[in-house]
Design an enzyme around this catalytic site. Sequence first.
Site, PDB file in Angstrom:
ATOM      1  N   LEU A 167      -3.154   2.722   6.643  1.00 22.62           N
ATOM      2  CA  LEU A 167      -1.699   3.283   7.165  1.00 22.62           C
ATOM      3  C   LEU A 167      -0.702   2.198   6.381  1.00 22.62           C
ATOM      4  O   LEU A 167      -0.677   0.927   6.570  1.00 22.62           O
ATOM      5  CB  LEU A 167      -1.450   3.196   8.532  1.00 22.62           C
ATOM      6  CG  LEU A 167      -1.848   4.536   9.266  1.00 22.62           C
ATOM      7  CD1 LEU A 167      -3.291   4.889   9.148  1.00 22.62           C
ATOM      8  CD2 LEU A 167      -1.589   4.571  10.694  1.00 22.62           C
ATOM      9  N   LYS A 171       8.880   0.939   4.294  1.00 24.82           N
ATOM     10  CA  LYS A 171       9.289  -0.362   4.110  1.00 24.82           C
ATOM     11  C   LYS A 171       8.448  -1.132   2.953  1.00 24.82           C
ATOM     12  O   LYS A 171       8.932  -2.004   2.635  1.00 24.82           O
ATOM     13  CB  LYS A 171       9.494  -1.260   5.246  1.00 24.82           C
ATOM     14  CG  LYS A 171      10.474  -0.676   6.511  1.00 24.82           C
ATOM     15  CD  LYS A 171      10.146  -1.511   7.874  1.00 24.82           C
ATOM     16  CE  LYS A 171      10.905  -0.884   8.809  1.00 24.82           C
ATOM     17  NZ  LYS A 171      10.524   0.816   9.208  1.00 24.82           N
TER      18      LYS A 171
END
Length: 374
Positions: A167, A171
């Site tokens: 995952l 950002k």
Amino acid sequence: MAIARINLFRIELRKRQYPCNRVPVGLTKKGINMIDGKTVLVTGGTGSFGNAFVQYVLENCTPEKIIIYSRDEYKQFVMRNKFIELGRSVGADYDSLLRFFIGDVRDGERLKRALGGGVDYIVHAAALKQVPACEYNPIEAIRTNVDGAMNVINAALDCGVEKVVALSTDKAVNPVNLYGGTKLVSDKLFVAANAYRGVSGTTFAVVRYGNVAGSRGSVIPFFHKLISEGANELPITDMQMTRFWISLDQGIQLVIKALAEAQGGETFISKIPSFRITDLATAMAPDLKQVEIGIREGEKLHECMVPAADSMTTYEYEGNFIIYPHMEWCDLDTIDKGDGKKVQPGFIYDSGTNTEWLSVEQLRRLISAMDIHY
């Protein structure tokens, strides 16, 4: 009767989770069934994603077992009891399919021990995610997010795991804070790991999305708490700020899609709507004044999932994008890209320039269906 209750729950959940009458596309029955008879290990498995992923798999698949690998014994205790009760409510013995393994991704030997019984798939969700905490504790962030990723990769290769899906986060794209920087390195490690799979054949891929709507520490529970405490205004860091909207269920669907389709080194990204933070505040408290307080350190005005630099290897599908690896060992011409269409050079998938937006009323309906936790 139990099966009927589960099906009704799924239908209602999908009505609530997917705005604009859109449900996940491209998730075939093959994608769901590939977990049947398989053993899955979830790192950071007691978190919001881990809990939701385990529940989804238990209700939709017939796995051999699911290993929850995490370092908090109390959270494991709470999670196990939750699934014991949930199983009883539908006449199922979920507990017999779950294994709770205390361990940290920083500990490579412990990871190998957890994989030693034969694990087919790893979903890597463990990470330090709070931006301020990572800024103040940079070495700890690197040990978990970078060293931990290396440990997962090495353990998977050594133990012959079939597929690993890691995952990621928006950002990691053009990072402006340490958390994003560590996740960028992590993404690069998982993509490059495909060059080392050799005879083990382990496939590594990445799934990228932003903050899950309503997750702990995100803006919705923050606003909700202020409103419930009788605040007279809501703070907005920047009136132009936008974000993508993704539910936990959509994140899970994308992970399963990656498990089913990954050939090695891809980054999977869902097509999802955007919303304005000011519209979110209006939906939650239409009568409260909105006050701009200035953007915070390490915060972005918009979320970006596909940067222009990756447009040369990005393909668009009906419900998602895939960034294919641009590496010496990867020949794009030999990869089966299905019905994907290459995006235009310079293409950017950004919450501020998205073509699909949630209205104030749509946001209000989605929020009203949430079980918000602080």
